[in-house]
Design a protein around this motif. Structure first.
Motif, PDB file in Angstrom:
ATOM      1  N   PRO A 127       0.821  -1.216   0.000  1.00  0.00           N
ATOM      2  CA  PRO A 127       0.000   0.000   0.000  1.00  0.00           C
ATOM      3  C   PRO A 127       0.858   1.271   0.000  1.00  0.00           C
ATOM      4  O   PRO A 127       0.476   2.275  -0.599  1.00  0.00           O
ATOM      5  CB  PRO A 127      -0.818  -0.107   1.293  1.00  0.00           C
ATOM      6  N   GLN A 128       2.021   1.195   0.641  1.00  0.00           N
ATOM      7  CA  GLN A 128       2.900   2.356   0.686  1.00  0.00           C
ATOM      8  C   GLN A 128       3.437   2.705  -0.701  1.00  0.00           C
ATOM      9  O   GLN A 128       3.480   3.882  -1.084  1.00  0.00           O
ATOM     10  CB  GLN A 128       4.076   2.117   1.655  1.00  0.00           C
ATOM     11  N   LEU A 129       3.845   1.694  -1.457  1.00  0.00           N
ATOM     12  CA  LEU A 129       4.335   1.938  -2.810  1.00  0.00           C
ATOM     13  C   LEU A 129       3.219   2.477  -3.689  1.00  0.00           C
ATOM     14  O   LEU A 129       3.414   3.432  -4.447  1.00  0.00           O
ATOM     15  CB  LEU A 129       4.927   0.664  -3.414  1.00  0.00           C
ATOM     16  N   LEU A 130       2.048   1.889  -3.581  1.00  0.00           N
ATOM     17  CA  LEU A 130       0.908   2.364  -4.367  1.00  0.00           C
ATOM     18  C   LEU A 130       0.580   3.818  -4.043  1.00  0.00           C
ATOM     19  O   LEU A 130       0.327   4.620  -4.955  1.00  0.00           O
ATOM     20  CB  LEU A 130      -0.308   1.477  -4.132  1.00  0.00           C
ATOM     21  N   ALA A 131       0.631   4.167  -2.783  1.00  0.00           N
ATOM     22  CA  ALA A 131       0.363   5.554  -2.381  1.00  0.00           C
ATOM     23  C   ALA A 131       1.404   6.497  -2.967  1.00  0.00           C
ATOM     24  O   ALA A 131       1.064   7.602  -3.419  1.00  0.00           O
ATOM     25  CB  ALA A 131       0.327   5.669  -0.858  1.00  0.00           C
ATOM     26  N   ARG A 132       2.657   6.078  -2.975  1.00  0.00           N
ATOM     27  CA  ARG A 132       3.720   6.910  -3.561  1.00  0.00           C
ATOM     28  C   ARG A 132       3.504   7.098  -5.062  1.00  0.00           C
ATOM     29  O   ARG A 132       3.655   8.205  -5.592  1.00  0.00           O
ATOM     30  CB  ARG A 132       5.087   6.281  -3.318  1.00  0.00           C
ATOM     31  N   ILE A 133       3.162   6.009  -5.736  1.00  0.00           N
ATOM     32  CA  ILE A 133       2.910   6.082  -7.177  1.00  0.00           C
ATOM     33  C   ILE A 133       1.727   7.006  -7.451  1.00  0.00           C
ATOM     34  O   ILE A 133       1.792   7.880  -8.327  1.00  0.00           O
ATOM     35  CB  ILE A 133       2.660   4.680  -7.764  1.00  0.00           C
ATOM     36  N   ASP A 134       0.651   6.818  -6.715  1.00  0.00           N
ATOM     37  CA  ASP A 134      -0.541   7.646  -6.919  1.00  0.00           C
ATOM     38  C   ASP A 134      -0.260   9.120  -6.653  1.00  0.00           C
ATOM     39  O   ASP A 134      -0.712   9.987  -7.407  1.00  0.00           O
ATOM     40  CB  ASP A 134      -1.696   7.153  -6.051  1.00  0.00           C
ATOM     41  N   ALA A 135       0.482   9.405  -5.604  1.00  0.00           N
ATOM     42  CA  ALA A 135       0.810  10.799  -5.288  1.00  0.00           C
ATOM     43  C   ALA A 135       1.650  11.409  -6.407  1.00  0.00           C
ATOM     44  O   ALA A 135       1.424  12.550  -6.822  1.00  0.00           O
ATOM     45  CB  ALA A 135       1.549  10.885  -3.951  1.00  0.00           C
ATOM     46  N   TYR A 136       2.607  10.648  -6.917  1.00  0.00           N
ATOM     47  CA  TYR A 136       3.455  11.148  -7.994  1.00  0.00           C
ATOM     48  C   TYR A 136       2.632  11.380  -9.260  1.00  0.00           C
ATOM     49  O   TYR A 136       2.759  12.428  -9.904  1.00  0.00           O
ATOM     50  CB  TYR A 136       4.603  10.179  -8.266  1.00  0.00           C
ATOM     51  N   CYS A 137       1.794  10.432  -9.606  1.00  0.00           N
ATOM     52  CA  CYS A 137       0.969  10.566 -10.803  1.00  0.00           C
ATOM     53  C   CYS A 137       0.030  11.766 -10.696  1.00  0.00           C
ATOM     54  O   CYS A 137      -0.164  12.489 -11.677  1.00  0.00           O
ATOM     55  CB  CYS A 137       0.165   9.292 -11.043  1.00  0.00           C
ATOM     56  N   GLU A 138      -0.518  11.979  -9.528  1.00  0.00           N
ATOM     57  CA  GLU A 138      -1.390  13.137  -9.333  1.00  0.00           C
ATOM     58  C   GLU A 138      -0.600  14.438  -9.511  1.00  0.00           C
ATOM     59  O   GLU A 138      -1.065  15.377 -10.141  1.00  0.00           O
ATOM     60  CB  GLU A 138      -2.035  13.093  -7.952  1.00  0.00           C
ATOM     61  N   ARG A 139       0.611  14.465  -8.963  1.00  0.00           N
ATOM     62  CA  ARG A 139       1.465  15.662  -9.084  1.00  0.00           C
ATOM     63  C   ARG A 139       1.775  15.998 -10.530  1.00  0.00           C
ATOM     64  O   ARG A 139       1.776  17.163 -10.923  1.00  0.00           O
ATOM     65  CB  ARG A 139       2.773  15.441  -8.328  1.00  0.00           C
ATOM     66  N   ILE A 140       2.060  14.969 -11.339  1.00  0.00           N
ATOM     67  CA  ILE A 140       2.445  15.238 -12.725  1.00  0.00           C
ATOM     68  C   ILE A 140       1.254  15.162 -13.689  1.00  0.00           C
ATOM     69  O   ILE A 140       1.413  15.434 -14.879  1.00  0.00           O
ATOM     70  CB  ILE A 140       3.589  14.316 -13.199  1.00  0.00           C
ATOM     71  N   GLY A 141       0.109  14.779 -13.188  1.00  0.00           N
ATOM     72  CA  GLY A 141      -1.108  14.799 -13.992  1.00  0.00           C
ATOM     73  C   GLY A 141      -1.252  13.683 -15.008  1.00  0.00           C
ATOM     74  O   GLY A 141      -1.725  13.916 -16.121  1.00  0.00           O
ATOM     75  N   VAL A 142      -0.839  12.472 -14.638  1.00  0.00           N
ATOM     76  CA  VAL A 142      -1.011  11.324 -15.534  1.00  0.00           C
ATOM     77  C   VAL A 142      -1.742  10.205 -14.794  1.00  0.00           C
ATOM     78  O   VAL A 142      -1.730  10.132 -13.566  1.00  0.00           O
ATOM     79  CB  VAL A 142       0.332  10.790 -16.087  1.00  0.00           C
ATOM     80  N   TYR A 143      -2.361   9.353 -15.573  1.00  0.00           N
ATOM     81  CA  TYR A 143      -3.014   8.180 -14.979  1.00  0.00           C
ATOM     82  C   TYR A 143      -1.958   7.179 -14.522  1.00  0.00           C
ATOM     83  O   TYR A 143      -0.892   7.051 -15.138  1.00  0.00           O
ATOM     84  CB  TYR A 143      -3.938   7.501 -15.984  1.00  0.00           C
ATOM     85  N   ARG A 144      -2.277   6.464 -13.459  1.00  0.00           N
ATOM     86  CA  ARG A 144      -1.360   5.456 -12.917  1.00  0.00           C
ATOM     87  C   ARG A 144      -0.942   4.454 -13.982  1.00  0.00           C
ATOM     88  O   ARG A 144       0.240   4.137 -14.134  1.00  0.00           O
ATOM     89  CB  ARG A 144      -2.016   4.729 -11.746  1.00  0.00           C
ATOM     90  N   SER A 145      -1.881   3.936 -14.728  1.00  0.00           N
ATOM     91  CA  SER A 145      -1.587   2.931 -15.740  1.00  0.00           C
ATOM     92  C   SER A 145      -0.614   3.470 -16.785  1.00  0.00           C
ATOM     93  O   SER A 145       0.333   2.774 -17.182  1.00  0.00           O
ATOM     94  CB  SER A 145      -2.885   2.474 -16.414  1.00  0.00           C
ATOM     95  N   ALA A 146      -0.839   4.689 -17.227  1.00  0.00           N
ATOM     96  CA  ALA A 146       0.058   5.300 -18.226  1.00  0.00           C
ATOM     97  C   ALA A 146       1.455   5.468 -17.655  1.00  0.00           C
ATOM     98  O   ALA A 146       2.451   5.221 -18.344  1.00  0.00           O
ATOM     99  CB  ALA A 146      -0.502   6.646 -18.678  1.00  0.00           C
ATOM    100  N   TRP A 147       1.539   5.873 -16.403  1.00  0.00           N
ATOM    101  CA  TRP A 147       2.852   6.069 -15.781  1.00  0.00           C
ATOM    102  C   TRP A 147       3.589   4.739 -15.648  1.00  0.00           C
ATOM    103  O   TRP A 147       4.779   4.646 -15.979  1.00  0.00           O
ATOM    104  CB  TRP A 147       2.696   6.732 -14.404  1.00  0.00           C
ATOM    105  N   ILE A 148       2.887   3.706 -15.200  1.00  0.00           N
ATOM    106  CA  ILE A 148       3.520   2.394 -15.047  1.00  0.00           C
ATOM    107  C   ILE A 148       4.016   1.889 -16.400  1.00  0.00           C
ATOM    108  O   ILE A 148       5.144   1.399 -16.519  1.00  0.00           O
ATOM    109  CB  ILE A 148       2.559   1.388 -14.379  1.00  0.00           C
ATOM    110  N   GLN A 149       3.210   2.029 -17.448  1.00  0.00           N
ATOM    111  CA  GLN A 149       3.624   1.604 -18.782  1.00  0.00           C
ATOM    112  C   GLN A 149       4.881   2.346 -19.233  1.00  0.00           C
ATOM    113  O   GLN A 149       5.815   1.743 -19.767  1.00  0.00           O
ATOM    114  CB  GLN A 149       2.508   1.853 -19.789  1.00  0.00           C
ATOM    115  N   THR A 150       4.894   3.649 -19.017  1.00  0.00           N
ATOM    116  CA  THR A 150       6.034   4.469 -19.433  1.00  0.00           C
ATOM    117  C   THR A 150       7.296   4.082 -18.680  1.00  0.00           C
ATOM    118  O   THR A 150       8.368   3.905 -19.268  1.00  0.00           O
ATOM    119  CB  THR A 150       5.724   5.963 -19.219  1.00  0.00           C
TER     120      THR A 150
END
Length: 62
Positions: free
Chosen positions: A15-38
Motif C-alpha cells: 500500500p505504501q508503494l501504491l500511495a507513492r505512485i498515486d501521489a506522484y501521478c497526481e502531481r504530474i497529472g497522468v493516470y497510474r496505468s500510463a505512468w507504469i507503462q512508461t
C-alpha cells in the motif's frame, strides 16, 4: 498482439508503494496505468542499451 490491443494485468504491491505512485501521478497529472507503462518501457530500453553496450565492448576485446 496488434499495436492498438491492450492486455490487462494485475499487480500486487505494498500500500505504501501504491500511495507513492498515486501521489506522484497526481502531481504530474497522468493516470497510474500510463505512468507504469512508461516507466516499465523506459527501464526495459535502459536494460537493452546496457546489454547492447556490453556486447559491443566484448566484440571489440576479441
Amino acid at each position: 498482439m496488434a499495436k492498438d490491443e491492450r492486455a490487462r494485468v494485475q499487480l500486487t504491491m505494498s500500500p505504501q508503494l501504491l500511495a507513492r505512485i498515486d501521489a506522484y501521478c497526481e502531481r504530474i497529472g497522468v493516470y497510474r496505468s500510463a505512468w507504469i507503462q512508461t516507466v516499465l518501457a523506459e527501464r526495459l530500453d535502459q536494460l537493452d542499451a546496457v546489454r547492447a553496450t556490453g556486447e559491443v565492448v566484448k566484440s571489440q576485446q576479441k
